[in-house]
Design a protein around this motif. Structure first.
Motif, PDB file in Angstrom:
ATOM      1  N   PHE A   1      -7.921  -6.322 -30.302  1.00 44.62           N
ATOM      2  CA  PHE A   1      -8.996  -7.164 -30.828  1.00 44.62           C
ATOM      3  C   PHE A   1      -9.662  -7.924 -29.673  1.00 44.62           C
ATOM      4  O   PHE A   1     -10.882  -7.965 -29.552  1.00 44.62           O
ATOM      5  CB  PHE A   1      -8.418  -8.112 -31.879  1.00 44.62           C
ATOM      6  CG  PHE A   1      -9.390  -9.008 -32.590  1.00 44.62           C
ATOM      7  CD1 PHE A   1     -10.757  -8.825 -32.542  1.00 44.62           C
ATOM      8  CD2 PHE A   1      -8.917 -10.080 -33.330  1.00 44.62           C
ATOM      9  CE1 PHE A   1     -11.635  -9.672 -33.213  1.00 44.62           C
ATOM     10  CE2 PHE A   1      -9.775 -10.933 -34.004  1.00 44.62           C
ATOM     11  CZ  PHE A   1     -11.143 -10.732 -33.936  1.00 44.62           C
ATOM     12  N   LEU A   2      -8.857  -8.496 -28.769  1.00 45.33           N
ATOM     13  CA  LEU A   2      -9.392  -9.205 -27.608  1.00 45.33           C
ATOM     14  C   LEU A   2     -10.189  -8.251 -26.716  1.00 45.33           C
ATOM     15  O   LEU A   2     -11.292  -8.582 -26.268  1.00 45.33           O
ATOM     16  CB  LEU A   2      -8.261  -9.864 -26.818  1.00 45.33           C
ATOM     17  CG  LEU A   2      -8.657 -10.518 -25.483  1.00 45.33           C
ATOM     18  CD1 LEU A   2      -9.669 -11.642 -25.696  1.00 45.33           C
ATOM     19  CD2 LEU A   2      -7.420 -11.027 -24.766  1.00 45.33           C
ATOM     20  N   ASP A   3      -9.642  -7.072 -26.460  1.00 40.06           N
ATOM     21  CA  ASP A   3     -10.338  -6.088 -25.621  1.00 40.06           C
ATOM     22  C   ASP A   3     -11.691  -5.705 -26.221  1.00 40.06           C
ATOM     23  O   ASP A   3     -12.677  -5.563 -25.497  1.00 40.06           O
ATOM     24  CB  ASP A   3      -9.478  -4.833 -25.432  1.00 40.06           C
ATOM     25  CG  ASP A   3      -8.235  -5.101 -24.595  1.00 40.06           C
ATOM     26  OD1 ASP A   3      -8.184  -6.131 -23.881  1.00 40.06           O
ATOM     27  OD2 ASP A   3      -7.295  -4.277 -24.668  1.00 40.06           O
TER      28      ASP A   3
ATOM     29  N   GLY B   1     -19.039  -7.946 -25.197  1.00 35.27           N
ATOM     30  CA  GLY B   1     -19.714  -9.010 -24.458  1.00 35.27           C
ATOM     31  C   GLY B   1     -19.741 -10.343 -25.176  1.00 35.27           C
ATOM     32  O   GLY B   1     -20.557 -11.208 -24.856  1.00 35.27           O
ATOM     33  N   HIS B   2     -18.830 -10.538 -26.151  1.00 33.84           N
ATOM     34  CA  HIS B   2     -18.787 -11.814 -26.859  1.00 33.84           C
ATOM     35  C   HIS B   2     -18.250 -12.905 -25.941  1.00 33.84           C
ATOM     36  O   HIS B   2     -17.405 -12.652 -25.083  1.00 33.84           O
ATOM     37  CB  HIS B   2     -17.917 -11.702 -28.110  1.00 33.84           C
ATOM     38  CG  HIS B   2     -18.532 -10.839 -29.155  1.00 33.84           C
ATOM     39  ND1 HIS B   2     -17.850 -10.441 -30.285  1.00 33.84           N
ATOM     40  CD2 HIS B   2     -19.755 -10.266 -29.265  1.00 33.84           C
ATOM     41  CE1 HIS B   2     -18.631  -9.686 -31.036  1.00 33.84           C
ATOM     42  NE2 HIS B   2     -19.789  -9.565 -30.426  1.00 33.84           N
ATOM     43  N   GLU B   3     -18.752 -14.110 -26.148  1.00 35.93           N
ATOM     44  CA  GLU B   3     -18.326 -15.245 -25.329  1.00 35.93           C
ATOM     45  C   GLU B   3     -16.863 -15.577 -25.616  1.00 35.93           C
ATOM     46  O   GLU B   3     -16.470 -15.789 -26.772  1.00 35.93           O
ATOM     47  CB  GLU B   3     -19.194 -16.463 -25.645  1.00 35.93           C
ATOM     48  CG  GLU B   3     -18.796 -17.690 -24.865  1.00 35.93           C
ATOM     49  CD  GLU B   3     -19.541 -18.941 -25.310  1.00 35.93           C
ATOM     50  OE1 GLU B   3     -19.053 -20.032 -24.981  1.00 35.93           O
ATOM     51  OE2 GLU B   3     -20.572 -18.827 -25.999  1.00 35.93           O
ATOM     52  N   LEU B   4     -16.069 -15.610 -24.559  1.00 34.48           N
ATOM     53  CA  LEU B   4     -14.658 -15.981 -24.660  1.00 34.48           C
ATOM     54  C   LEU B   4     -14.441 -17.246 -23.823  1.00 34.48           C
ATOM     55  O   LEU B   4     -14.615 -17.226 -22.607  1.00 34.48           O
ATOM     56  CB  LEU B   4     -13.756 -14.853 -24.139  1.00 34.48           C
ATOM     57  CG  LEU B   4     -13.723 -13.595 -24.988  1.00 34.48           C
ATOM     58  CD1 LEU B   4     -13.142 -12.433 -24.212  1.00 34.48           C
ATOM     59  CD2 LEU B   4     -12.897 -13.842 -26.239  1.00 34.48           C
TER      60      LEU B   4
ATOM     61  N   ALA C   1     -10.891 -18.390 -26.935  1.00 29.51           N
ATOM     62  CA  ALA C   1     -11.474 -18.630 -28.255  1.00 29.51           C
ATOM     63  C   ALA C   1     -12.885 -18.070 -28.296  1.00 29.51           C
ATOM     64  O   ALA C   1     -13.601 -18.071 -27.292  1.00 29.51           O
ATOM     65  CB  ALA C   1     -11.508 -20.126 -28.558  1.00 29.51           C
ATOM     66  N   THR C   2     -13.254 -17.563 -29.462  1.00 27.30           N
ATOM     67  CA  THR C   2     -14.640 -17.186 -29.753  1.00 27.30           C
ATOM     68  C   THR C   2     -15.080 -18.101 -30.887  1.00 27.30           C
ATOM     69  O   THR C   2     -14.347 -19.000 -31.295  1.00 27.30           O
ATOM     70  CB  THR C   2     -14.757 -15.709 -30.189  1.00 27.30           C
ATOM     71  OG1 THR C   2     -14.107 -15.543 -31.451  1.00 27.30           O
ATOM     72  CG2 THR C   2     -14.147 -14.765 -29.167  1.00 27.30           C
ATOM     73  N   HIS C   3     -16.247 -17.835 -31.448  1.00 29.89           N
ATOM     74  CA  HIS C   3     -16.707 -18.646 -32.577  1.00 29.89           C
ATOM     75  C   HIS C   3     -15.880 -18.403 -33.835  1.00 29.89           C
ATOM     76  O   HIS C   3     -15.862 -19.238 -34.736  1.00 29.89           O
ATOM     77  CB  HIS C   3     -18.177 -18.361 -32.888  1.00 29.89           C
ATOM     78  CG  HIS C   3     -19.100 -18.902 -31.862  1.00 29.89           C
ATOM     79  ND1 HIS C   3     -19.249 -20.252 -31.615  1.00 29.89           N
ATOM     80  CD2 HIS C   3     -19.931 -18.283 -30.992  1.00 29.89           C
ATOM     81  CE1 HIS C   3     -20.113 -20.441 -30.659  1.00 29.89           C
ATOM     82  NE2 HIS C   3     -20.547 -19.267 -30.257  1.00 29.89           N
ATOM     83  N   GLU C   4     -15.195 -17.265 -33.888  1.00 29.33           N
ATOM     84  CA  GLU C   4     -14.473 -16.922 -35.120  1.00 29.33           C
ATOM     85  C   GLU C   4     -12.995 -16.641 -34.931  1.00 29.33           C
ATOM     86  O   GLU C   4     -12.281 -16.434 -35.908  1.00 29.33           O
ATOM     87  CB  GLU C   4     -15.112 -15.691 -35.762  1.00 29.33           C
ATOM     88  CG  GLU C   4     -14.959 -14.435 -34.946  1.00 29.33           C
ATOM     89  CD  GLU C   4     -15.483 -13.187 -35.618  1.00 29.33           C
ATOM     90  OE1 GLU C   4     -15.143 -12.103 -35.140  1.00 29.33           O
ATOM     91  OE2 GLU C   4     -16.203 -13.285 -36.623  1.00 29.33           O
ATOM     92  N   ALA C   5     -12.500 -16.634 -33.691  1.00 32.48           N
ATOM     93  CA  ALA C   5     -11.108 -16.245 -33.474  1.00 32.48           C
ATOM     94  C   ALA C   5     -10.530 -16.909 -32.229  1.00 32.48           C
ATOM     95  O   ALA C   5     -11.256 -17.374 -31.351  1.00 32.48           O
ATOM     96  CB  ALA C   5     -11.005 -14.726 -33.337  1.00 32.48           C
ATOM     97  N   VAL C   6      -9.179 -16.922 -32.191  1.00 28.33           N
ATOM     98  CA  VAL C   6      -8.450 -17.340 -30.995  1.00 28.33           C
ATOM     99  C   VAL C   6      -7.459 -16.245 -30.635  1.00 28.33           C
ATOM    100  O   VAL C   6      -6.979 -15.507 -31.513  1.00 28.33           O
ATOM    101  CB  VAL C   6      -7.712 -18.684 -31.200  1.00 28.33           C
ATOM    102  CG1 VAL C   6      -8.700 -19.836 -31.275  1.00 28.33           C
ATOM    103  CG2 VAL C   6      -6.807 -18.656 -32.417  1.00 28.33           C
TER     104      VAL C   6
ATOM    105  N   SER D   1      -3.420 -13.133 -32.375  1.00 34.11           N
ATOM    106  CA  SER D   1      -4.779 -13.626 -32.600  1.00 34.11           C
ATOM    107  C   SER D   1      -4.911 -14.088 -34.037  1.00 34.11           C
ATOM    108  O   SER D   1      -4.207 -13.608 -34.925  1.00 34.11           O
ATOM    109  CB  SER D   1      -5.830 -12.567 -32.268  1.00 34.11           C
ATOM    110  OG  SER D   1      -5.710 -11.477 -33.143  1.00 34.11           O
ATOM    111  N   VAL D   2      -5.811 -15.024 -34.229  1.00 33.95           N
ATOM    112  CA  VAL D   2      -6.113 -15.546 -35.560  1.00 33.95           C
ATOM    113  C   VAL D   2      -7.623 -15.510 -35.707  1.00 33.95           C
ATOM    114  O   VAL D   2      -8.347 -16.056 -34.865  1.00 33.95           O
ATOM    115  CB  VAL D   2      -5.588 -16.989 -35.752  1.00 33.95           C
ATOM    116  CG1 VAL D   2      -5.929 -17.493 -37.153  1.00 33.95           C
ATOM    117  CG2 VAL D   2      -4.091 -17.060 -35.495  1.00 33.95           C
TER     118      VAL D   2
END
Length: 184
Positions: free
Chosen positions: A119-121, A127-130, A142-147, A157-158
């Motif tokens: 999921f992280l990969d 190109g999502h902001e991490l 963290a992203t806007h919807e997950a850690v 991950s959540v």
């Protein structure tokens, strides 16, 4: 039979092989006597276990993944989502809490092991902001919807699904990341 395998998958193949195993094998000689399919095949050696070995429980694998539903409880998932959720739905290395059909829309997904890392990969590939989360586990983002949390060689991950401003989820997601890191 090949068409059946394509159409019905492994169950058709297994049924076909079992059917073939039930057919007696006739010899090519002239007497018409039947030969057993196991003729000339040795039986596997018998495994002997001592009493002391039999009483020992199997050693847990060092790489065994923790229960994802134990990493985030239903109560914690409800706090994260800000609404009541249905009971956990565990499947392999995932645990999903969904909002009731009466609403509001909410879902909390917990992944452990290879699925969490994948999921992280994917997030990176897209190109999502991490954002790094300093002081959480050995490594956390963290992203806007997950850690995503890496602790003691394990990834978790959540993911939170809500119909709200994602900025509202930042602090609750970071809190759950710290909780997960402590449980890994």
């Amino acid at each position: 039979m090949l068409k059946q395998i394509r159409r019905h998958g492994r169950s058709a193949l297994l049924a076909g092989l079992l059917g073939l195993a039930a057919v007696p094998v006739a010899g090519c000689g002239g007497d018409g006597s039947e030969q057993t399919p196991t003729a000339g095949v040795e039986a596997p050696p018998e495994v002997v276990t001592t009493t002391a070995e039999a009483e020992q429980p199997p050693a847990p694998s060092a790489a065994a993944a923790p229960d994802p539903c134990a990493l985030v409880s239903k109560r914690e998932a409800e706090q994260l989502a800000g609404t009541p959720l249905d009971d956990a739905n565990p499947v392999r290395e995932t645990c999903t809490y969904t909002g009731p059909v009466t609403g509001p829309t909410a879902q909390v997904e917990v992944f452990v092991g290879d699925g969490a890392k994948k999921f992280l990969d994917i997030e990176r590939d897209l190109g999502h902001e991490l954002r790094p989360l300093p002081g959480v586990g050995d490594e956390a983002y963290a992203t806007h919807e997950a850690v995503f949390v890496h602790q003691a060689g394990r990834w978790a991950s959540v993911r939170l699904v809500r119909l709200n401003d994602p900025e509202e989820n930042q602090a609750p997601l970071e809190r759950v990341a710290r909780t997960v890191a402590g449980r890994l």
